[in-house]
Write an enzyme that holds these catalytic residues in place. Structure first.
Site: not given
Ligand SMILES: Cc1ncc(COP(=O)(O)O)c(CN[C@@](C)(CC(=O)O)C(=O)O)c1O
Length: 401
Positions: A133, A214, A250
């Site tokens: 991510w 995570d 999510k």
């Molecule tokens: C692996 C992972 N960890 C943590 C988070 C953090 O989410 P939160 O803070 O909203 O609980 C995301 C969210 N990733 C998203 C869905 C949104 C983002 O980038 O913030 C994404 O589009 O990858 C994630 O994909």
């Protein structure tokens, strides 16, 4: 520096910046496949019925708006840990898990990053999968850690580079920190098999590595929250003192409520008390205490068997719709006699499809068809509907052949 005059314009966020660009686009054909936020087949954000019911119950309780305390709403955190570790988890029964509510998954990752920097040393390493991510990297760098990569994705097979992963785990110095995606790996949608998790657990134990899970998609990956917690529970059963970041964004559709949790499995209750005290010290100086509303919603659902069952059904329905869109996108691409194999679209799991498109191809699809997804070729499957799946397939095919 005189005032703010020397502050440069910063770059748009690779993920959230896409939404801004999409919102500005006036082309009627535009499709947003960037941020991983679930949409129904109507293309609209989805509020779960179980959440709406919980909202009514919370309102009827006329809670005040006092501070929750640094560690958040205790009932929420306890339920959140049981959700991840299992209601019958021996670690929970022995009170050896330190847990706090956090500002969603991002907050959990950041607090844990600060803990590693504080107690393993500024500049100490954290190994993250390659790719991971996108926000993991600045979160951990800003927490004061050196981010190192371990092999994860094999572009040739468009699958998991398990041999590469194992050799990087083996090569890292003992007691290194490894960040692991518990399920629905972002951005690849590729998860280790149970046997591979078991082998990884054994190797990491022999190296005394620290596993930091995570878990942002529990229930959303397979549609079954128990199944999606398999890796977490296997590592704990194998004796790992893991750290775990949880997000309820999510799977409960509570994106903007910023609801998450961070926990650390310890050797005993006394150690857990010490770790918990340090988590609170980090949080107090970062954002003091978390928001109460979303935590109360999740607590209402997870503490009520009927609501929890209803939630589980709705979460499975979200996962199932994504699985159906995976099949639909692949079928439409194959119908166009694409020269490429698109099997990986249905092999992958969770919110995202790692298409394999190059950045150049991604930008061409964005320019020609006004379809927005991240430069690494990651598509948020939740943006695909029965109405736009053909257009998306044709737009990808026009660029990939
Ligand atoms: C692996 C992972 N960890 C943590 C988070 C953090 O989410 P939160 O803070 O909203 O609980 C995301 C969210 N990733 C998203 C869905 C949104 C983002 O980038 O913030 C994404 O589009 O990858 C994630 O994909």
């Amino acid at each position: 520096m005189s005032g703010w005059s020397e502050i440069p314009m910063g770059p748009a966020d690779p993920i959230l910046g896409l939404t801004e660009a999409f919102n500005k686009d006036t082309d009627p054909r535009k499709v947003s496949l960037g941020v991983g936020a679930y949409r129904g087949d109507d293309g609209k954000p989805f509020v779960l019925d179980s959440v709406r019911k919980a909202e009514k119950l919370v309102l009827e309780k006329s809670f005040n708006h006092e501070y929750a305390g640094i560690a958040g709403i205790p009932e929420f955190t306890n339920l959140s840990l049981a959700f991840a570790y299992g209601k019958d988890s021996p670690a929970l029964k022995e009170n050896r898990v330190a847990g706090v509510q956090t500002l969603s998954g991002t907050g959990a990752c950041r607090v844990m990053g600060e803990m590693f920097a504080r107690f393993r040393g500024e500049g100490s390493a954290i190994y993250v999968p390659n790719p991971t991510w996108g926000n993991h990297i600045p979160i951990m760098k800003n927490a004061g850690l050196e981010v190192k990569k371990y092999r994860y994705f094999n572009p040739e097979t468009v699958g998991l580079d398990f041999e590469g992963l194992l050799s990087d785990v083996q090569a890292a110095e003992d007691e290194s920190v490894f960040l692991l995606h518990a399920c629905a790996h972002n951005p690849t949608g590729i998860d280790p098999t149970h046997d591979q998790w078991a082998e990884l657990s054994k190797l990491m134990k022999s190296k005394k590595h620290i596993a930091f899970f995570d878990c942002a998609y529990q229930g959303f990956a397979s549609g079954d929250a128990e199944k999606d917690a398999w890796a977490i529970r296997r590592f704990v059963a194998d004796g790992h003192c893991i750290a775990l970041a949880q997000s309820f964004a999510k799977n409960f559709g509570l994106y903007g409520q910023r609801i998450g949790a961070l926990s650390v499995v310890c050797n005993d209750a006394e150690e857990a008390a010490r770790v918990g005290s340090q988590l609170k010290i980090v949080i107090r100086a970062m954002y003091s205490n978390p928001p109460v509303h979303g935590a109360r919603l999740v607590a209402e659902i997870l503490s009520d068997d009927t609501l929890a069952q209803e939630w589980a059904g709705e979460c499975k329905a979200m996962a199932d719709r994504i699985i159906a869109m995976r099949a639909g996108l692949r079928a439409n691409l194959e119908k166009l006699n694409s020269v490429r194999s698109w099997e990986h679209i249905t092999d992958q799991i969770g919110m995202f499809c790692y298409t394999g498109l190059t950045q150049e191809e991604v930008l061409k699809v964005r320019e020609d068809s006004h379809i927005y997804f991240t430069n690494d070729g990651r598509i948020s499957m939740a943006g695909i509907t029965t109405e736009n799946v053909e257009y998306i397939a044709a737009s990808l095919h026009a660029v990939t052949g």
